[in-house]
Motif scaffolding. Structure first.
Motif, PDB file in Angstrom:
ATOM      1  N   THR A 292     -43.096  -8.568 -33.144  1.00  0.00           N
ATOM      2  CA  THR A 292     -42.850  -8.949 -34.896  1.00  0.00           C
ATOM      3  C   THR A 292     -42.216 -10.256 -34.568  1.00  0.00           C
ATOM      4  N   THR A 318     -53.418  -5.025 -30.236  1.00  0.00           N
ATOM      5  CA  THR A 318     -53.778  -4.768 -31.827  1.00  0.00           C
ATOM      6  C   THR A 318     -53.520  -3.260 -32.132  1.00  0.00           C
ATOM      7  N   ARG A 322     -50.563  -1.747 -34.651  1.00  0.00           N
ATOM      8  CA  ARG A 322     -51.157  -0.910 -35.983  1.00  0.00           C
ATOM      9  C   ARG A 322     -50.478   0.403 -35.876  1.00  0.00           C
ATOM     10  N   THR A 325     -46.533   0.009 -36.700  1.00  0.00           N
ATOM     11  CA  THR A 325     -46.166  -0.585 -38.122  1.00  0.00           C
ATOM     12  C   THR A 325     -47.251  -0.467 -39.198  1.00  0.00           C
ATOM     13  N   LYS A 327     -49.795  -2.236 -39.423  1.00  0.00           N
ATOM     14  CA  LYS A 327     -50.773  -3.514 -39.751  1.00  0.00           C
ATOM     15  C   LYS A 327     -51.265  -3.734 -38.514  1.00  0.00           C
ATOM     16  N   THR A 328     -52.133  -4.749 -38.843  1.00  0.00           N
ATOM     17  CA  THR A 328     -52.802  -5.302 -37.470  1.00  0.00           C
ATOM     18  C   THR A 328     -51.704  -6.793 -37.323  1.00  0.00           C
ATOM     19  N   ASP A 331     -52.631  -9.300 -39.735  1.00  0.00           N
ATOM     20  CA  ASP A 331     -52.107  -9.166 -40.911  1.00  0.00           C
ATOM     21  C   ASP A 331     -50.715  -9.297 -41.007  1.00  0.00           C
ATOM     22  N   ALA A 332     -49.994  -9.148 -40.090  1.00  0.00           N
ATOM     23  CA  ALA A 332     -48.486  -9.140 -40.093  1.00  0.00           C
ATOM     24  C   ALA A 332     -48.124 -10.958 -40.375  1.00  0.00           C
ATOM     25  N   GLN A 335     -49.045 -12.218 -43.600  1.00  0.00           N
ATOM     26  CA  GLN A 335     -47.878 -11.672 -44.664  1.00  0.00           C
ATOM     27  C   GLN A 335     -46.760 -12.537 -44.494  1.00  0.00           C
TER      28      GLN A 335
END
Length: 340
Positions: A292, A318, A322, A325, A327-328, A331-332, A335
């Motif tokens: 992250t 990936t 996923r 979280t 999310k991929t 996508d993170a 965002q």
């Protein structure tokens, strides 16, 4: 310098916020912005863009100009002292999310390796004492002292919340005496002409009572957890965390860690279970935190992040991210960019 090294110097690696803060620091000392940015591709728009990154080549160009304009050899250290937790972006939030003040030191090293990769660092610890050695992997030459001072100033600033006495050793000379340097940080001892650039610090017996509410909460929670857990299991937990965090990209197995701790894999599992976790949970938690951090605060490609965190390929990374979280990784990152 070969072609690969020249290409590496041109890759945007360093967040523009560091360049902006440095230029503002120099402006307060009477140095005009135009004098620093002349003959570079750095623009005011880049400096004001929270998502912009600057190459090593551009950063060193600015620092070379600034180095001879500084009228105080301590200025670079003073700039580093201004880089507190909030100044490092997500570092502050990532650190406050950890479960033990010992992890602050490991997180500082890991984050700076990613967010401010001007130098690399080698972290070692013995009990409550930590030693960070700075490594010049870029061949900084005449800029080495300047950048080393910046790193030392920032490491001191962000570590002072949980560490007491600091011993700072520089592998170069100084014109000012030790007392003049110590006036910048009364809890530090400064030494020059040392064999290497390193800082040694010791965890405080009692946490610092500063106005950092988030860190106070972290420390209070840690003390409560420590009181509830078995001492030996808690120590094993901290050691395992440090081993995983210090080398997140290397193969890391229960057997591997157990051998390094000189205990059986069964004993390792028992200690971690007593501490309320497992090796798998611990490794995944650390991987998720670092992933992250990379995704939100750097432009490091997904394939490189996967490699750094020990995944065999991007697809495996990936899939894991996923599952952690929802999310991929892509996508993170998108965002995060939209939220800035």
């Amino acid at each position: 310098m070969d072609i690969s090294n020249r290409m590496a110097l041109e890759v945007p690696l360093i967040s523009a916020r560091y360049a902006r803060r440095f230029i503002e620091f120099m402006e307060r000392r009477g140095v005009k912005r135009s004098a620093l940015l002349n003959d570079t591709n750095i623009t005011d728009a880049m400096l004001d863009d929270p998502d912009a990154s600057i190459s090593m080549q551009e950063i060193t160009s600015v620092l070379k100009k600034a180095d001879w304009l500084m009228n105080d050899e301590r200025a670079a250290f003073q700039f580093g002292q201004q880089l507190d937790l909030p100044s490092h972006g997500l570092l502050g939030f990532a650190v406050l999310g950890q479960n033990n003040p010992r992890q602050l030191i490991s997180m500082i090293v890991q984050y700076l390796r990613v967010g401010l990769p001007l130098m690399d660092m080698e972290l070692n610890s013995t009990g409550p004492t930590f030693n960070i050695r700075l490594l010049d992997t870029w061949g900084l030459g005449e800029l080495n002292p300047c950048i080393t001072k910046m790193y030392m100033g920032s490491i001191h600033r962000v570590s002072a919340e949980v560490c007491g006495h600091f011993d700072i050793r520089f592998a170069f000379s100084a014109r000012r005496d030790a007392n003049s340097w110590q006036s910048l940080a009364t809890d530090c001892e400064f030494h020059f002409d040392a064999p290497c650039n390193q800082i040694t610090m010791t965890l405080k017996g009692q946490p610092s009572q500063k106005d950092n509410v988030g860190l106070q909460f972290l420390l209070a929670r840690t003390r409560k957890l420590a009181g509830q857990q078995n001492g030996q299991a808690d120590e094993t937990l901290m050691q395992v965390r440090e081993m995983i965090m210090s080398q997140p990209g290397r193969p890391c197995t229960t057997g591997n860690i157990a051998r390094r701790l000189d205990i059986s894999t069964r004993t390792l599992r028992q200690h971690l279970a007593s501490a309320g976790t497992s090796f798998r949970e611990l490794r995944n938690e650390i991987r998720e935190n670092f992933a992250t951090l990379y995704l939100r605060d750097t432009n490091v490609p997904l394939e490189s992040i996967a490699e750094k965190l020990g995944f065999s390929d991007q697809a495996s990374f990936t899939k894991a991210y996923r599952s952690w979280t929802g999310k991929t990784p892509g996508d993170a990152r998108k965002q995060s960019q939209k939220s800035h």
